[in-house]
Write a protein that holds these residues in place. Structure first.
Motif, PDB file in Angstrom:
ATOM      1  N   TYR A  99       0.857  -1.183   0.000  1.00  0.00           N
ATOM      2  CA  TYR A  99       0.000   0.000   0.000  1.00  0.00           C
ATOM      3  C   TYR A  99       0.889   1.228   0.000  1.00  0.00           C
ATOM      4  CZ  TYR A  99      -3.187   3.625   1.479  1.00  0.00           C
ATOM      5  OH  TYR A  99      -3.911   4.781   1.539  1.00  0.00           O
ATOM      6  N   LYS A 100       0.626   2.154  -0.902  1.00  0.00           N
ATOM      7  CA  LYS A 100       1.380   3.393  -1.006  1.00  0.00           C
ATOM      8  C   LYS A 100       0.443   4.533  -0.606  1.00  0.00           C
ATOM      9  CE  LYS A 100       4.527   5.525  -4.322  1.00  0.00           C
ATOM     10  NZ  LYS A 100       4.978   5.470  -5.715  1.00  0.00           N
ATOM     11  N   ALA A 101       0.648   5.074   0.609  1.00  0.00           N
ATOM     12  CA  ALA A 101      -0.265   6.072   1.176  1.00  0.00           C
ATOM     13  C   ALA A 101      -0.346   7.334   0.316  1.00  0.00           C
ATOM     14  CB  ALA A 101       0.167   6.435   2.598  1.00  0.00           C
ATOM     15  N   GLU A 102       0.777   7.786  -0.237  1.00  0.00           N
ATOM     16  CA  GLU A 102       0.747   9.032  -1.015  1.00  0.00           C
ATOM     17  C   GLU A 102      -0.100   8.916  -2.281  1.00  0.00           C
ATOM     18  OE1 GLU A 102       4.861   7.121  -1.637  1.00  0.00           O
ATOM     19  OE2 GLU A 102       3.604   7.639   0.066  1.00  0.00           O
ATOM     20  N   ASP A 103      -0.252   7.698  -2.802  1.00  0.00           N
ATOM     21  CA  ASP A 103      -1.118   7.475  -3.972  1.00  0.00           C
ATOM     22  C   ASP A 103      -2.491   6.958  -3.558  1.00  0.00           C
ATOM     23  OD1 ASP A 103       1.112   8.073  -5.468  1.00  0.00           O
ATOM     24  OD2 ASP A 103       1.496   6.018  -6.095  1.00  0.00           O
ATOM     25  N   ALA A 104      -2.631   6.578  -2.280  1.00  0.00           N
ATOM     26  CA  ALA A 104      -3.843   5.917  -1.780  1.00  0.00           C
ATOM     27  C   ALA A 104      -4.181   4.724  -2.682  1.00  0.00           C
ATOM     28  CB  ALA A 104      -5.009   6.887  -1.688  1.00  0.00           C
ATOM     29  N   ALA A 105      -3.146   3.905  -2.985  1.00  0.00           N
ATOM     30  CA  ALA A 105      -3.319   2.804  -3.935  1.00  0.00           C
ATOM     31  C   ALA A 105      -2.522   1.577  -3.488  1.00  0.00           C
ATOM     32  CB  ALA A 105      -2.869   3.233  -5.324  1.00  0.00           C
ATOM     33  N   PHE A 106      -2.972   0.408  -3.981  1.00  0.00           N
ATOM     34  CA  PHE A 106      -2.322  -0.869  -3.717  1.00  0.00           C
ATOM     35  C   PHE A 106      -1.609  -1.342  -4.983  1.00  0.00           C
ATOM     36  CE2 PHE A 106      -5.645  -0.660  -0.604  1.00  0.00           C
ATOM     37  CZ  PHE A 106      -5.092  -1.226   0.522  1.00  0.00           C
ATOM     38  N   TYR A 107      -0.433  -1.952  -4.793  1.00  0.00           N
ATOM     39  CA  TYR A 107       0.382  -2.460  -5.897  1.00  0.00           C
ATOM     40  C   TYR A 107       0.848  -3.878  -5.589  1.00  0.00           C
ATOM     41  CZ  TYR A 107       0.782   2.498  -7.105  1.00  0.00           C
ATOM     42  OH  TYR A 107       0.509   3.798  -7.433  1.00  0.00           O
ATOM     43  N   VAL A 140       6.462  -3.069 -14.349  1.00  0.00           N
ATOM     44  CA  VAL A 140       5.072  -2.845 -14.767  1.00  0.00           C
ATOM     45  C   VAL A 140       4.146  -2.893 -13.566  1.00  0.00           C
ATOM     46  CG1 VAL A 140       3.155  -3.770 -16.128  1.00  0.00           C
ATOM     47  CG2 VAL A 140       5.442  -3.667 -17.111  1.00  0.00           C
ATOM     48  N   LEU A 141       4.247  -3.953 -12.758  1.00  0.00           N
ATOM     49  CA  LEU A 141       3.350  -4.107 -11.613  1.00  0.00           C
ATOM     50  C   LEU A 141       3.637  -3.075 -10.521  1.00  0.00           C
ATOM     51  CD1 LEU A 141       3.056  -7.990 -11.319  1.00  0.00           C
ATOM     52  CD2 LEU A 141       1.488  -6.384 -12.412  1.00  0.00           C
ATOM     53  N   ASP A 142       4.892  -2.644 -10.380  1.00  0.00           N
ATOM     54  CA  ASP A 142       5.232  -1.627  -9.377  1.00  0.00           C
ATOM     55  C   ASP A 142       4.566  -0.288  -9.670  1.00  0.00           C
ATOM     56  OD1 ASP A 142       6.771  -3.299  -7.824  1.00  0.00           O
ATOM     57  OD2 ASP A 142       8.698  -2.544  -8.540  1.00  0.00           O
ATOM     58  N   LYS A 143       4.244  -0.027 -10.929  1.00  0.00           N
ATOM     59  CA  LYS A 143       3.653   1.262 -11.322  1.00  0.00           C
ATOM     60  C   LYS A 143       2.164   1.179 -11.603  1.00  0.00           C
ATOM     61  CE  LYS A 143       7.966   2.873 -13.236  1.00  0.00           C
ATOM     62  NZ  LYS A 143       8.774   2.875 -14.404  1.00  0.00           N
ATOM     63  N   MET A 144       1.619  -0.023 -11.654  1.00  0.00           N
ATOM     64  CA  MET A 144       0.212  -0.211 -12.011  1.00  0.00           C
ATOM     65  C   MET A 144      -0.597  -0.530 -10.761  1.00  0.00           C
ATOM     66  SD  MET A 144      -1.445  -3.113 -14.466  1.00  0.00           S
ATOM     67  CE  MET A 144      -1.226  -4.397 -13.253  1.00  0.00           C
ATOM     68  N   PRO A 145      -1.380   0.433 -10.260  1.00  0.00           N
ATOM     69  CA  PRO A 145      -2.171   0.123  -9.064  1.00  0.00           C
ATOM     70  C   PRO A 145      -3.249  -0.907  -9.380  1.00  0.00           C
ATOM     71  CG  PRO A 145      -2.721   2.310  -9.889  1.00  0.00           C
ATOM     72  CD  PRO A 145      -1.600   1.784 -10.741  1.00  0.00           C
ATOM     73  N   ILE A 146      -3.409  -1.874  -8.469  1.00  0.00           N
ATOM     74  CA  ILE A 146      -4.483  -2.850  -8.650  1.00  0.00           C
ATOM     75  C   ILE A 146      -5.765  -2.351  -8.002  1.00  0.00           C
ATOM     76  CG2 ILE A 146      -2.974  -4.846  -8.889  1.00  0.00           C
ATOM     77  CD1 ILE A 146      -3.792  -5.519  -5.964  1.00  0.00           C
ATOM     78  N   TYR A 147      -5.627  -1.381  -7.104  1.00  0.00           N
ATOM     79  CA  TYR A 147      -6.800  -0.766  -6.502  1.00  0.00           C
ATOM     80  C   TYR A 147      -6.401   0.609  -5.988  1.00  0.00           C
ATOM     81  CZ  TYR A 147     -10.824   0.121  -3.514  1.00  0.00           C
ATOM     82  OH  TYR A 147     -11.934   0.678  -2.940  1.00  0.00           O
ATOM     83  N   LYS A 148      -7.255   1.591  -6.223  1.00  0.00           N
ATOM     84  CA  LYS A 148      -7.018   2.948  -5.759  1.00  0.00           C
ATOM     85  C   LYS A 148      -8.232   3.372  -4.936  1.00  0.00           C
ATOM     86  CE  LYS A 148      -5.345   7.304  -7.624  1.00  0.00           C
ATOM     87  NZ  LYS A 148      -4.154   7.476  -6.852  1.00  0.00           N
ATOM     88  N   LEU A 149      -7.972   3.920  -3.743  1.00  0.00           N
ATOM     89  CA  LEU A 149      -9.086   4.392  -2.926  1.00  0.00           C
ATOM     90  C   LEU A 149      -9.865   5.449  -3.700  1.00  0.00           C
ATOM     91  CD1 LEU A 149      -7.385   4.714   0.574  1.00  0.00           C
ATOM     92  CD2 LEU A 149      -8.891   2.902  -0.227  1.00  0.00           C
ATOM     93  N   LYS A 150     -11.152   5.489  -3.467  1.00  0.00           N
ATOM     94  CA  LYS A 150     -12.006   6.410  -4.201  1.00  0.00           C
ATOM     95  C   LYS A 150     -11.562   7.848  -3.992  1.00  0.00           C
ATOM     96  CE  LYS A 150     -15.958   3.333  -4.257  1.00  0.00           C
ATOM     97  NZ  LYS A 150     -15.109   2.197  -4.161  1.00  0.00           N
ATOM     98  N   ILE A 158      -7.642  10.652   3.888  1.00  0.00           N
ATOM     99  CA  ILE A 158      -7.133   9.508   4.650  1.00  0.00           C
ATOM    100  C   ILE A 158      -5.645   9.323   4.382  1.00  0.00           C
ATOM    101  CG2 ILE A 158      -7.188   6.993   4.862  1.00  0.00           C
ATOM    102  CD1 ILE A 158     -10.153   7.105   4.290  1.00  0.00           C
ATOM    103  N   LYS A 159      -4.902   9.335   5.444  1.00  0.00           N
ATOM    104  CA  LYS A 159      -3.505   8.924   5.378  1.00  0.00           C
ATOM    105  C   LYS A 159      -3.457   7.654   6.206  1.00  0.00           C
ATOM    106  CE  LYS A 159      -1.546  12.058   2.963  1.00  0.00           C
ATOM    107  NZ  LYS A 159      -1.024  11.779   1.675  1.00  0.00           N
ATOM    108  N   ALA A 160      -3.293   6.559   5.557  1.00  0.00           N
ATOM    109  CA  ALA A 160      -3.412   5.287   6.250  1.00  0.00           C
ATOM    110  C   ALA A 160      -2.115   4.497   6.155  1.00  0.00           C
ATOM    111  CB  ALA A 160      -4.557   4.488   5.651  1.00  0.00           C
ATOM    112  N   VAL A 161      -1.972   3.577   7.090  1.00  0.00           N
ATOM    113  CA  VAL A 161      -0.816   2.693   7.127  1.00  0.00           C
ATOM    114  C   VAL A 161      -1.337   1.260   6.999  1.00  0.00           C
ATOM    115  CG1 VAL A 161       1.116   1.906   8.548  1.00  0.00           C
ATOM    116  CG2 VAL A 161       0.394   4.290   8.642  1.00  0.00           C
ATOM    117  N   LEU A 162      -0.683   0.475   6.173  1.00  0.00           N
ATOM    118  CA  LEU A 162      -1.088  -0.913   6.011  1.00  0.00           C
ATOM    119  C   LEU A 162      -0.829  -1.654   7.320  1.00  0.00           C
ATOM    120  CD1 LEU A 162      -2.187  -3.000   4.038  1.00  0.00           C
ATOM    121  CD2 LEU A 162       0.157  -3.484   3.366  1.00  0.00           C
TER     122      LEU A 162
END
Length: 179
Positions: A99-107, A140-150, A158-162
């Motif tokens: 989880y990358k908090a600054e992008d609010a996205a999962f990779y 490719v996978l490091d830069k492609m989010p599989i899910y991004k918070l709305k 939200i600043k969240a920590v996994l």
């Protein structure tokens, strides 16, 4: 009307900040089914890596969630091209979710090749093919989010920590500690 919207927008941010201080920290849970993850990874294919003497092409990913580990496994078709020769086989890779908090996205990250089998490929090429497969997949996978918070006001704040990642019933469950 425009002034009313501006006033509401100005009031919304302080209200949300107040709520953040008044209410205790919460956990946000995000669930990913194998099918959802499969679709994201499939959309990134095919992947190709060329060197001066060899080309590796990766296609047709089959994604599974490990049952006893919190890992993602990919099996890919491999096509190895050396001059006029084309050999086919497969590779098996595993990685994890980040989880990358600054992008609010999962990779999907840290993909490592555990097995490569290619018909007619000399054994001494195996380490090179493994390395090339990792070099093709990871960027490719490091830069492609599989899910991004709305992207609404609440979730962009939200600043969240996994906190944890678990696999249950072919679903990857990520719990974020919202602070």
């Amino acid at each position: 009307m425009k002034n009313r919207v501006k006033v509401m927008n100005k009031l919304m941010v302080p209200l949300l900040l107040l709520c953040a201080f008044v209410f205790p920290a919460q956990a946000l849970t995000v669930k990913f089914s194998e099918a959802e993850l499969q679709e994201k990874v499939s959309n990134a294919m095919p992947l190709v890596r060329k060197t001066s003497f060899m080309t590796v092409e990766l296609t047709n990913p089959i994604l599974t969630l490990a049952k006893d580990k919190n890992e993602i496994e990919l099996q890919l078709n491999v096509k190895l091209l050396m001059g006029e020769l084309a050999n086919k086989g497969y590779a098996r890779l595993t990685g994890s979710l980040r989880y990358k908090a600054e992008d609010a996205a999962f990779y999907v990250t840290n993909m490592q090749v555990h097995e490569v089998r290619v018909e007619g490929m000399p054994e001494f090429f195996t380490p090179q093919v493994k390395q090339m497969a990792e070099q093709v997949v990871n960027p490719v996978l490091d830069k492609m989010p599989i899910y991004k918070l709305k992207d609404d006001v609440t979730q962009t704040m939200i600043k969240a920590v996994l906190e944890s990642i678990e696999v249950h019933n072919k679903t990857l469950i990520a719990t974020l500690n919202v602070i």
